[in-house]
Design an enzyme around this catalytic site. Structure first.
Site, PDB file in Angstrom:
ATOM      1  N   GLU A  17      42.020 -22.916 -20.203  1.00  0.00           N
ATOM      2  CA  GLU A  17      40.685 -22.486 -19.785  1.00  0.00           C
ATOM      3  C   GLU A  17      40.686 -20.979 -19.532  1.00  0.00           C
ATOM      4  O   GLU A  17      41.594 -20.434 -18.900  1.00  0.00           O
ATOM      5  CB  GLU A  17      40.249 -23.209 -18.513  1.00  0.00           C
ATOM      6  CG  GLU A  17      38.856 -22.762 -18.038  1.00  0.00           C
ATOM      7  CD  GLU A  17      38.368 -23.511 -16.826  1.00  0.00           C
ATOM      8  OE1 GLU A  17      38.021 -24.703 -16.991  1.00  0.00           O
ATOM      9  OE2 GLU A  17      38.352 -22.924 -15.726  1.00  0.00           O
ATOM     10  N   ALA A  51      26.915 -20.076 -13.360  1.00  0.00           N
ATOM     11  CA  ALA A  51      25.848 -20.893 -12.792  1.00  0.00           C
ATOM     12  C   ALA A  51      24.489 -20.432 -13.298  1.00  0.00           C
ATOM     13  O   ALA A  51      24.187 -19.241 -13.320  1.00  0.00           O
ATOM     14  CB  ALA A  51      25.889 -20.814 -11.270  1.00  0.00           C
ATOM     15  N   ALA A 124      25.025 -34.611 -16.084  1.00  0.00           N
ATOM     16  CA  ALA A 124      25.775 -34.241 -17.281  1.00  0.00           C
ATOM     17  C   ALA A 124      25.533 -35.201 -18.436  1.00  0.00           C
ATOM     18  O   ALA A 124      25.547 -34.783 -19.599  1.00  0.00           O
ATOM     19  CB  ALA A 124      27.263 -34.174 -16.953  1.00  0.00           C
ATOM     20  N   HIS A 158      34.809 -36.703  -6.296  1.00  0.00           N
ATOM     21  CA  HIS A 158      33.900 -35.567  -6.357  1.00  0.00           C
ATOM     22  C   HIS A 158      33.348 -35.294  -4.955  1.00  0.00           C
ATOM     23  O   HIS A 158      33.031 -36.238  -4.214  1.00  0.00           O
ATOM     24  CB  HIS A 158      32.754 -35.883  -7.327  1.00  0.00           C
ATOM     25  CG  HIS A 158      31.857 -34.719  -7.593  1.00  0.00           C
ATOM     26  ND1 HIS A 158      30.906 -34.300  -6.696  1.00  0.00           N
ATOM     27  CD2 HIS A 158      31.755 -33.886  -8.663  1.00  0.00           C
ATOM     28  CE1 HIS A 158      30.259 -33.257  -7.187  1.00  0.00           C
ATOM     29  NE2 HIS A 158      30.747 -32.980  -8.374  1.00  0.00           N
ATOM     30  N   GLN A 185      39.338 -32.317 -13.211  1.00  0.00           N
ATOM     31  CA  GLN A 185      39.451 -31.176 -12.313  1.00  0.00           C
ATOM     32  C   GLN A 185      40.881 -31.146 -11.764  1.00  0.00           C
ATOM     33  O   GLN A 185      41.655 -32.095 -11.922  1.00  0.00           O
ATOM     34  CB  GLN A 185      38.444 -31.321 -11.177  1.00  0.00           C
ATOM     35  CG  GLN A 185      37.000 -31.264 -11.627  1.00  0.00           C
ATOM     36  CD  GLN A 185      36.598 -29.903 -12.165  1.00  0.00           C
ATOM     37  OE1 GLN A 185      37.187 -28.887 -11.785  1.00  0.00           O
ATOM     38  NE2 GLN A 185      35.615 -29.865 -13.041  1.00  0.00           N
TER      39      GLN A 185
END
Length: 305
Positions: A17, A51, A124, A158, A185
């Site tokens: 990433e 964002a 999502a 989450h 994550q």
């Protein structure tokens, strides 16, 4: 009579990433990292997205440079919260037109002081459906191929979820919408990925779930990550890092812990490893060297008969 060809070798997937640079100096550093990571022949590199599209131009610019100036295959992050449906359709169309063939569909952070407008995307799985809708309009441009759509998964609950079971239901909805794979994550304990994989498979999640790992070499970064993502830090690991004699010792401890975590995931059946680099290649390459991940031969190298 000719003998049948053997099946091609199977290699774990490798990906990294990256995030778009915020300054000229950061851009120079990022491209040194890109060139170093390119030598490892990853399957793809993901590019984060700010964002509400706050860094759209920078992110799209980086994606185009990766396509035009490197051998890397970029995976474009895309968040739906804070962006209109029309804006997202336009952006997905632009990405496909630019040659992007992979998109990571994310909800994004919920606004704290405002409610989401009616008729826009709130989750999502809705973004996955929108990407598939644009893809169908672009079939001719894709030469009968398709866009690979990834989504997020959570080895730990989450922060906004009522339970791990609810997280699995959300993942199932993303799969039903057309997701091809998921990336987790960051997590700290091997059993967290094992539990996610086991629970997801029992519930009917069939898509690959790639574990996302971060080189555990920076105490400050790990503490910040815990604060932002709500991920509980492994206390014994943090103690070892804080009590290390120097930066070199801290790096050895962190890399070893990351390698152990990645090995455990691969032993559990993970299809590959996704490394969160924070635009730094040294620790990521240390992890890769010690992980001894099998990689396919470089394309274009001749082989003697």
């Amino acid at each position: 009579m000719s003998l049948p060809l053997p099946p091609p070798p199977s290699y774990p997937a490798l990906s990294y990433e990256l995030f778009p640079p915020r300054s000229t100096q950061a851009e120079d550093s990022l491209w040194r990292t890109i060139r170093a990571l390119e030598d490892t022949r990853p399957d793809f590199v993901s590019v984060t997205y700010g964002a509400s599209g706050s860094n759209r131009d920078t992110a799209v610019g980086l994606l185009k440079r990766l396509l035009n100036e490197t051998s890397l295959k970029p995976l474009a992050h895309l968040t739906c919260v804070g962006n209109s449906r029309d804006y997202l359709m336009e952006l997905v169309d632009e990405l496909i037109s630019s040659g992007v063939r992979g998109i990571l569909a994310l909800r994004g952070d919920q606004p704290r002081d405002s409610t989401l407008p009616e008729g826009e995307l709130h989750h999502a799985n809705e973004l996955v459906e929108l990407i598939r809708r644009v893809e169908r309009l672009r079939t001719a441009h894709l030469c009968a191929g398709k866009v690979a759509v990834g989504v997020a998964a959570y080895s730990t609950k989450h922060p906004e979820s009522p339970s791990l079971e609810h997280d699995i239901e959300v993942l199932l909805a993303k799969q039903a919408a057309g997701a091809d794979f998921a990336i987790t994550q960051v997590y700290f304990a091997p059993e967290q990925y094992s539990r996610l994989l086991r629970t997801a498979r029992r519930a009917g999640v069939a898509i690959p779930i790639i574990p996302g790992v971060i080189p555990f070499t920076s105490v400050r970064r790990l503490e910040r990550l815990s604060e932002l993502a709500g991920v509980e830090i492994d206390a014994p690991l943090m103690d070892r890092l804080k009590n290390a004699d120097d930066d070199a010792g801290r790096r050895r401890i962190g890399v070893r812990a990351t390698v152990d975590l990645a090995h455990a995931a691969l032993d559990d059946g993970a299809p590959g490893i996704h490394i969160y680099t924070f635009n730094e290649h040294a620790a990521a390459l240390d992890v890769l060297d010690r992980l001894e991940l099998s990689r396919p031969p470089a394309v274009g190298l001749s082989q003697s008969a």
